[in-house]
Design a protein around this motif. Structure first.
Motif, mmCIF file in Angstrom:
data_model
loop_
_atom_site.group_PDB
_atom_site.id
_atom_site.type_symbol
_atom_site.label_atom_id
_atom_site.label_comp_id
_atom_site.label_asym_id
_atom_site.label_seq_id
_atom_site.Cartn_x
_atom_site.Cartn_y
_atom_site.Cartn_z
ATOM 1 N N SER A 117 0.829 -1.209 0.000
ATOM 2 C CA SER A 117 0.000 0.000 0.000
ATOM 3 C C SER A 117 0.870 1.270 0.000
ATOM 4 C CB SER A 117 -0.865 0.008 1.261
ATOM 5 O OG SER A 117 -0.021 0.054 2.400
ATOM 6 N N TYR A 118 0.258 2.381 -0.333
ATOM 7 C CA TYR A 118 1.002 3.650 -0.318
ATOM 8 C C TYR A 118 1.551 3.969 1.084
ATOM 9 C CZ TYR A 118 2.565 8.376 -1.006
ATOM 10 O OH TYR A 118 3.350 9.498 -1.040
ATOM 11 N N PRO A 119 0.760 3.784 2.165
ATOM 12 C CA PRO A 119 1.347 4.057 3.493
ATOM 13 C C PRO A 119 2.628 3.244 3.737
ATOM 14 C CG PRO A 119 -1.025 3.863 3.684
ATOM 15 C CD PRO A 119 -0.691 3.494 2.267
ATOM 16 N N LEU A 173 -0.278 7.502 7.137
ATOM 17 C CA LEU A 173 -0.584 6.575 8.242
ATOM 18 C C LEU A 173 -1.865 6.991 8.967
ATOM 19 C CD1 LEU A 173 3.019 6.018 9.664
ATOM 20 C CD2 LEU A 173 1.580 4.289 8.548
ATOM 21 N N ALA A 174 -2.127 8.308 9.017
ATOM 22 C CA ALA A 174 -3.325 8.789 9.712
ATOM 23 C C ALA A 174 -4.594 8.286 9.032
ATOM 24 C CB ALA A 174 -3.322 10.312 9.755
ATOM 25 N N ASP A 179 -4.764 -2.977 8.472
ATOM 26 C CA ASP A 179 -3.872 -3.839 7.675
ATOM 27 C C ASP A 179 -2.730 -3.029 7.072
ATOM 28 O OD1 ASP A 179 -5.235 -6.089 8.180
ATOM 29 O OD2 ASP A 179 -6.184 -6.283 6.194
ATOM 30 N N GLU A 180 -3.075 -1.856 6.586
ATOM 31 C CA GLU A 180 -2.037 -1.003 5.981
ATOM 32 C C GLU A 180 -1.025 -0.543 7.027
ATOM 33 O OE1 GLU A 180 -4.546 0.889 2.224
ATOM 34 O OE2 GLU A 180 -4.498 1.973 4.140
ATOM 35 N N ASP A 186 5.777 -3.387 9.307
ATOM 36 C CA ASP A 186 6.660 -4.464 8.821
ATOM 37 C C ASP A 186 7.710 -3.895 7.865
ATOM 38 O OD1 ASP A 186 5.189 -6.240 10.268
ATOM 39 O OD2 ASP A 186 4.071 -7.052 8.558
ATOM 40 N N SER A 187 7.279 -2.988 7.000
ATOM 41 C CA SER A 187 8.206 -2.400 6.023
ATOM 42 C C SER A 187 9.274 -1.581 6.740
ATOM 43 C CB SER A 187 7.445 -1.516 5.026
ATOM 44 O OG SER A 187 6.419 -2.256 4.405
ATOM 45 N N PHE A 188 8.855 -0.839 7.760
ATOM 46 C CA PHE A 188 9.800 -0.054 8.568
ATOM 47 C C PHE A 188 10.868 -0.979 9.166
ATOM 48 C CE2 PHE A 188 11.056 1.184 12.851
ATOM 49 C CZ PHE A 188 11.589 2.454 12.645
#
Ligand code: MP5
Length: 208
Positions: A117-119, A173-174, A179-180, A186-188
């Motif tokens: 996702s974009y976030p 993120l806001a 799920d996003e 996880d990506s962080f």
């Protein structure tokens, strides 16, 4: 969830990613022979992959973030030119270099982010740049021949870019679903681990 919560919630890995023996060596002028050059060539190859990731991010970005993402992309292209100049000065060959397995793993993460996702994408990009800025700030002012590199990666312009990415990630993120948000976290974490491992390409770290 905010970007700051991610750093505070994963303090140990963030520390390992931004306070590494490689960076101590840069600060104190105590790197083993060849370590900086080895790292520099790998980082050039990393920036090439980053350019692909960021160019694919342009059409995926909300209108409000396009100028930021395109500005970052243009800066990366100049950065490649800067690396080429420094490599020439140092007598390093960039063409014949092989990607270290950690560098390949980072490239794989960039590829897999394309399906997230974009976030997650913008959080990952912010984390890549924030880790780099924090790490070089910790190496500051840098000893001898390394000082110009520390200065180059701790400029107010770069810090401003990182702050703008942080704001963009916080906005995404806001509005993100649960799920996003999980995917962004996880990506962080994947970025933080790879940042730590990337310094360890040249000098073993205290962590993994
Ligand atoms: C950056 C980098 C900064 N050059 N290398 C690593 C391993 N992490 C982060 O990214 P950019 O895109 O060069 O500003």
């Amino acid at each position: 969830m905010k970007t700051q919560t991610l750093i505070e919630g994963h303090e140990r890995i963030w520390r390992e990613a931004t306070e590494h023996p490689f960076l101590d060596g840069v600060r104190e002028g105590k790197l083993p022979d060849g370590a900086f050059d080895e790292w520099l060539v790998q980082d050039y190859l990393f920036v090439l992959s980053g350019l692909v990731f960021q160019s694919r991010l342009v059409p995926r970005s909300p209108r409000a973030d396009q100028s930021l993402v395109i500005g970052g992309l243009a800066a990366l292209e100049s950065e490649l030119g800067w690396f080429e100049e420094k490599a020439k000065e140092r007598g390093l060959s960039l063409e014949s270099a092989e990607r270290h397995p950690t560098n390949k793993a980072y490239g794989d993460l960039f590829t897999s982010l394309e399906d997230r996702s974009y976030p997650a994408k913008i959080t990952a990009l912010w984390a890549v740049e924030e880790a780099y800025l924090d790490a070089w700030t910790n190496a500051s002012p840098g000893a001898g021949e390394h000082r110009e590199f520390v200065e180059h990666w701790t400029t107010p312009e770069f810090a401003g870019y990182v702050r703008a990415l942080k704001d963009a990630a916080d906005s995404a993120l806001a509005e993100a679903s649960e799920d996003e948000k999980r995917e962004a976290e996880d990506s962080f974490l994947e970025v933080a681990r790879l940042e730590r491992d990337f310094w360890s390409i040249a000098v073993p770290g205290d962590g993994k």
